[in-house]
Design a protein around this motif. Structure first.
Motif, PDB file in Angstrom:
ATOM      1  N   GLY A  24      46.858  14.286 -13.644  1.00  0.00           N
ATOM      2  CA  GLY A  24      47.450  15.156 -12.646  1.00  0.00           C
ATOM      3  C   GLY A  24      47.131  14.581 -11.278  1.00  0.00           C
ATOM      4  N   ILE A  25      47.888  14.984 -10.278  1.00  0.00           N
ATOM      5  CA  ILE A  25      47.642  14.522  -8.914  1.00  0.00           C
ATOM      6  C   ILE A  25      46.794  15.582  -8.207  1.00  0.00           C
ATOM      7  N   MET A  26      45.558  15.221  -7.894  1.00  0.00           N
ATOM      8  CA  MET A  26      44.639  16.147  -7.231  1.00  0.00           C
ATOM      9  C   MET A  26      44.727  16.059  -5.714  1.00  0.00           C
ATOM     10  N   THR A  27      44.996  14.852  -5.230  1.00  0.00           N
ATOM     11  CA  THR A  27      45.106  14.654  -3.787  1.00  0.00           C
ATOM     12  C   THR A  27      46.310  13.771  -3.503  1.00  0.00           C
ATOM     13  N   GLU A  28      46.850  13.959  -2.320  1.00  0.00           N
ATOM     14  CA  GLU A  28      47.974  13.132  -1.881  1.00  0.00           C
ATOM     15  C   GLU A  28      47.817  12.912  -0.381  1.00  0.00           C
ATOM     16  N   ILE A  29      47.727  11.660   0.001  1.00  0.00           N
ATOM     17  CA  ILE A  29      47.547  11.333   1.413  1.00  0.00           C
ATOM     18  C   ILE A  29      48.707  10.452   1.856  1.00  0.00           C
ATOM     19  N   ASP A  30      49.469  10.950   2.791  1.00  0.00           N
ATOM     20  CA  ASP A  30      50.572  10.191   3.370  1.00  0.00           C
ATOM     21  C   ASP A  30      50.016   9.474   4.598  1.00  0.00           C
ATOM     22  N   GLY A  50      45.677  10.655  -5.586  1.00  0.00           N
ATOM     23  CA  GLY A  50      44.403  10.787  -6.288  1.00  0.00           C
ATOM     24  C   GLY A  50      44.673  11.360  -7.670  1.00  0.00           C
ATOM     25  N   ALA A  51      44.708  10.487  -8.669  1.00  0.00           N
ATOM     26  CA  ALA A  51      45.056  10.894 -10.031  1.00  0.00           C
ATOM     27  C   ALA A  51      43.797  11.203 -10.836  1.00  0.00           C
ATOM     28  N   CYS A  73      40.926   8.814  -9.485  1.00  0.00           N
ATOM     29  CA  CYS A  73      41.391   7.422  -9.472  1.00  0.00           C
ATOM     30  C   CYS A  73      42.506   7.301  -8.432  1.00  0.00           C
ATOM     31  N   ASN A  74      42.342   6.420  -7.483  1.00  0.00           N
ATOM     32  CA  ASN A  74      43.369   6.260  -6.455  1.00  0.00           C
ATOM     33  C   ASN A  74      44.458   5.293  -6.894  1.00  0.00           C
ATOM     34  N   LEU A 119      45.951   4.157 -17.010  1.00  0.00           N
ATOM     35  CA  LEU A 119      46.558   3.809 -15.720  1.00  0.00           C
ATOM     36  C   LEU A 119      47.478   2.607 -15.866  1.00  0.00           C
ATOM     37  N   SER A 120      47.034   1.614 -16.606  1.00  0.00           N
ATOM     38  CA  SER A 120      47.865   0.422 -16.834  1.00  0.00           C
ATOM     39  C   SER A 120      49.153   0.791 -17.559  1.00  0.00           C
ATOM     40  N   ALA A 121      49.042   1.660 -18.553  1.00  0.00           N
ATOM     41  CA  ALA A 121      50.229   2.096 -19.286  1.00  0.00           C
ATOM     42  C   ALA A 121      51.200   2.829 -18.369  1.00  0.00           C
TER      43      ALA A 121
END
Length: 134
Positions: A24-30, A50-51, A73-74, A119-121
């Protein structure tokens, strides 16, 4: 990974691919919007996601609470000339470099490897799904 697709399409596919791998996406920074608003600096599109895979995060935190320093994980999506770049931090390198060299926690090694694989997948899925749109 460099993809010949538009930024928005890449972000959309990345979100789907991460979700399919349990993130899931916990953080998002533009970064583009932030630097423009705070410093009046203009730059290309640059998004930090931020996954977090809750199952993996729980396993890692149970093994060693210091792992929280390295979560989530960024994953970065940014434009570069006429392509879009997608880059993910390597959980194995982060954990081994910062934490695991100080502790003997086999579970952390296992979690880091699984996070890296997932993440690679996700990134491979994005690369396969995106048509050439530029």
């Amino acid at each position: 990974m460099r993809v010949p697709a538009l930024f928005a399409a890449t972000v959309s596919e990345l979100r789907k691919a991460l979700a399919e791998q349990g993130f899931g996406i916990m953080t998002e920074i533009d970064m583009r919007a932030t630097l423009r608003a705070k410093l009046d600096i203009r730059m290309d599109e640059y998004l930090i996601l931020g996954a977090c895979n809750p199952v993996l995060a729980q396993r890692a935190l149970a093994a060693d609470p210091r792992v929280g320093l390295l979560l989530p994980c960024n994953v970065v999506v940014r434009t570069d000339d006429d392509t879009t770049l997608v880059e993910a931090a390597d959980p194995v390198l982060l954990l081994c470099g910062e934490l695991l060299h100080r502790t003997d926690q086999p579970e952390l090694h296992a979690v880091a490897r699984e996070a890296r694989e997932r993440l690679s997948a996700a990134l491979e899925t994005v690369e396969k799904r995106l048509p050439e749109t530029k």
